[in-house]
Scaffold this active site. Structure first.
Site, PDB file in Angstrom:
ATOM      1  N   GLU A  29       0.763  -1.281  -0.168  1.00  0.00           N
ATOM      2  CA  GLU A  29       0.012   0.051  -0.042  1.00  0.00           C
ATOM      3  C   GLU A  29       1.067   1.324   0.083  1.00  0.00           C
ATOM      4  O   GLU A  29       1.981   1.163   0.582  1.00  0.00           O
ATOM      5  CB  GLU A  29      -0.985  -0.266   1.352  1.00  0.00           C
ATOM      6  CG  GLU A  29      -1.675   1.323   1.398  1.00  0.00           C
ATOM      7  CD  GLU A  29      -2.512   1.117   2.547  1.00  0.00           C
ATOM      8  OE1 GLU A  29      -3.489   0.070   2.957  1.00  0.00           O
ATOM      9  OE2 GLU A  29      -2.449   1.665   3.650  1.00  0.00           O
TER      10      GLU A  29
ATOM     11  N   PRO B 185       1.436  11.619  -2.238  1.00  0.00           N
ATOM     12  CA  PRO B 185       2.449  12.667  -1.799  1.00  0.00           C
ATOM     13  C   PRO B 185       1.587  14.011  -1.403  1.00  0.00           C
ATOM     14  O   PRO B 185       0.273  14.030  -2.065  1.00  0.00           O
ATOM     15  CB  PRO B 185       3.410  13.051  -2.750  1.00  0.00           C
ATOM     16  CG  PRO B 185       2.400  12.554  -4.099  1.00  0.00           C
ATOM     17  CD  PRO B 185       1.771  11.249  -3.708  1.00  0.00           C
TER      18      PRO B 185
ATOM     19  N   GLY C 205     -13.282   5.160   6.957  1.00  0.00           N
ATOM     20  CA  GLY C 205     -12.350   6.033   7.317  1.00  0.00           C
ATOM     21  C   GLY C 205     -12.346   6.525   8.692  1.00  0.00           C
ATOM     22  O   GLY C 205     -13.267   6.044   9.709  1.00  0.00           O
TER      23      GLY C 205
ATOM     24  N   TYR D  56     -21.547   4.073   7.547  1.00  0.00           N
ATOM     25  CA  TYR D  56     -20.898   2.631   7.901  1.00  0.00           C
ATOM     26  C   TYR D  56     -20.155   2.316   6.226  1.00  0.00           C
ATOM     27  O   TYR D  56     -20.741   2.264   5.408  1.00  0.00           O
ATOM     28  CB  TYR D  56     -21.583   1.757   8.424  1.00  0.00           C
ATOM     29  CG  TYR D  56     -22.231   1.998   9.668  1.00  0.00           C
ATOM     30  CD1 TYR D  56     -21.638   2.298  10.869  1.00  0.00           C
ATOM     31  CD2 TYR D  56     -23.576   2.207   9.930  1.00  0.00           C
ATOM     32  CE1 TYR D  56     -21.880   2.494  11.942  1.00  0.00           C
ATOM     33  CE2 TYR D  56     -24.122   2.749  11.148  1.00  0.00           C
ATOM     34  CZ  TYR D  56     -23.495   2.824  11.956  1.00  0.00           C
ATOM     35  OH  TYR D  56     -23.763   3.103  13.211  1.00  0.00           O
TER      36      TYR D  56
ATOM     37  N   HIS E 217     -11.910  -3.829  15.874  1.00  0.00           N
ATOM     38  CA  HIS E 217     -12.036  -2.470  15.501  1.00  0.00           C
ATOM     39  C   HIS E 217     -12.059  -1.687  16.881  1.00  0.00           C
ATOM     40  O   HIS E 217     -12.619  -2.002  17.868  1.00  0.00           O
ATOM     41  CB  HIS E 217     -13.099  -2.054  14.806  1.00  0.00           C
ATOM     42  CG  HIS E 217     -13.132  -0.369  14.242  1.00  0.00           C
ATOM     43  ND1 HIS E 217     -13.624   0.513  14.924  1.00  0.00           N
ATOM     44  CD2 HIS E 217     -12.903  -0.089  13.204  1.00  0.00           C
ATOM     45  CE1 HIS E 217     -13.386   1.655  14.345  1.00  0.00           C
ATOM     46  NE2 HIS E 217     -13.024   1.253  13.242  1.00  0.00           N
TER      47      HIS E 217
ATOM     48  N   ASP F 150     -17.723  -7.532  16.180  1.00  0.00           N
ATOM     49  CA  ASP F 150     -16.891  -6.621  14.918  1.00  0.00           C
ATOM     50  C   ASP F 150     -16.949  -7.711  13.953  1.00  0.00           C
ATOM     51  O   ASP F 150     -17.057  -7.237  12.807  1.00  0.00           O
ATOM     52  CB  ASP F 150     -15.394  -6.521  15.641  1.00  0.00           C
ATOM     53  CG  ASP F 150     -14.716  -5.378  14.720  1.00  0.00           C
ATOM     54  OD1 ASP F 150     -15.302  -4.672  14.050  1.00  0.00           O
ATOM     55  OD2 ASP F 150     -13.664  -5.728  14.173  1.00  0.00           O
TER      56      ASP F 150
ATOM     57  N   GLN G 214      -6.089  -5.233   9.447  1.00  0.00           N
ATOM     58  CA  GLN G 214      -5.532  -4.161   9.893  1.00  0.00           C
ATOM     59  C   GLN G 214      -3.922  -4.668  10.357  1.00  0.00           C
ATOM     60  O   GLN G 214      -3.898  -5.992  10.319  1.00  0.00           O
ATOM     61  CB  GLN G 214      -5.985  -3.886  11.174  1.00  0.00           C
ATOM     62  CG  GLN G 214      -5.350  -2.578  12.062  1.00  0.00           C
ATOM     63  CD  GLN G 214      -5.085  -1.532  11.549  1.00  0.00           C
ATOM     64  OE1 GLN G 214      -4.022  -1.153  10.649  1.00  0.00           O
ATOM     65  NE2 GLN G 214      -6.019  -0.193  11.623  1.00  0.00           N
TER      66      GLN G 214
END
Length: 317
Positions: free
Chosen positions: A19, A23, A125, A143, A183, A192, A210
């Site tokens: 990933e 910039p 996000g 969501y 989460h 979750d 994650q």
């Protein structure tokens, strides 16, 4: 090609992906290329490109501070197009709930379709810097499951305000996030996982986790997900520690535990150069064990730097 098609084509071989972060405004894309170039020898079938949400800046106007919304790292879609053109590799733009209305999301998805982008990562996000908790954008989704549903509807030709009968429908492969240590806002890991299954049932095609530093957490997460009825590919997301401050930052920001052995090794380092090497060595061992377990992809969070990811990949792929 879709991420799921790349996995199927690999016939059980573990793939390499990573990933990148766009910039900040005013910076050249060349620095990004300079960090991608060393990783292309490991044949990544796809590269994820993050999307930043808006944030407030304060502009001094004749002694008065004017509060304005801005995005410090725009250009996700342009970078995806540029990378695809330069490297002939698939890209996965991140699509967020936060900071986007449903209409803006639809426009983004239409642009992705025009560009021949087959994959998107659907994420809620984070909260804005000034918010304690995530607040949905007015006219946006609360969501990630709602976002997955919108993408899947568009795949069927169902746009927000009309149904379009066409032979050229989008057919996005949808990735979503999973959390081996749950989460941060979830009351329990089981609840979750229920939310994760909702996203899969609504049309998500694969899961990327994650970051985590204890593989046992990942294995237990996958086992629990399978028992919950989640059958799509689950891809481990991995990040090597790079600076001593990560011992405080990563648990605080991402709510992940760092194993004591890794904590001790980092605390014994004299400088961040030594920390970076410890992070590489730990990540190599993580990667070897995960690859031996048969994970479909090893997905690395590069944070825009490639030297440590290259050192890891050289030992694994």
């Amino acid at each position: 090609m879709k991420v799921t098609e790349h996995i199927k084509k690999a016939k059980g071989e573990t793939l390499f992906s990573f990933e990148i972060i766009p910039p900040v405004k005013g910076k050249s894309i060349q620095e990004l290329y300079d960090n991608i170039d060393p990783l292309m020898e490991f044949n990544p079938p796809f590269i994820d490109v993050t999307t930043s949400r808006e944030e407030y800046v304060y502009i001094d106007r004749d002694g008065l501070l004017d509060k304005k919304l801005t995005r410090m790292r725009p250009g996700t879609l342009g970078i995806c197009a540029s990378i695809t053109h330069k490297y002939n590799v698939d890209t996965v733009p991140h699509v967020l709930c936060g900071g986007f209305t449903k209409e803006e999301t639809e426009y983004l998805l239409v642009d992705c379709h025009y560009l021949g982008i087959d994959n998107v990562m659907a994420l809620r996000g984070d909260a804005m810097l000034e918010e304690k908790y995530f607040e949905p954008t007015r006219g946006g989704h609360p969501y990630a499951s709602n976002l997955v549903q919108q993408i899947q509807e568009l795949n069927c030709g169902n746009y927000l305000h009309e149904v379009i009968e066409t032979d050229n429908c989008a057919d996005f492969c949808i990735g979503v996030a999973g959390y081996p240590e749950k989460h941060m806002e979830a009351p329990s890991l089981r609840s979750d996982l229920k939310r994760l299954k909702e996203k899969v049932d609504l049309g998500a095609d694969y899961v990327v986790t994650q970051m985590f530093f204890d593989n046992q957490r990942f294995f237990e997460f996958v086992d629990a997900a399978r028992k919950m009825g989640i059958t799509v590919p689950i891809i481990p997301g991995i990040k090597p520690l790079a600076i001593k401050k990560h011992l405080q930052l990563l648990p605080q920001v991402f709510r992940v535990d760092i194993p004591e052995d890794l904590v001790d090794a980092v605390e014994n380092c004299k400088n961040n150069k030594e920390v970076r090497q410890v992070g590489v060595e730990w990540c190599i061992q993580q990667s070897k064990e995960l690859k031996a377990s048969g994970v479909p992809v090893l997905h690395y969070y590069s944070m825009g730097k490639s030297d440590n990811i290259k050192a890891i990949a050289r030992e694994i792929f």
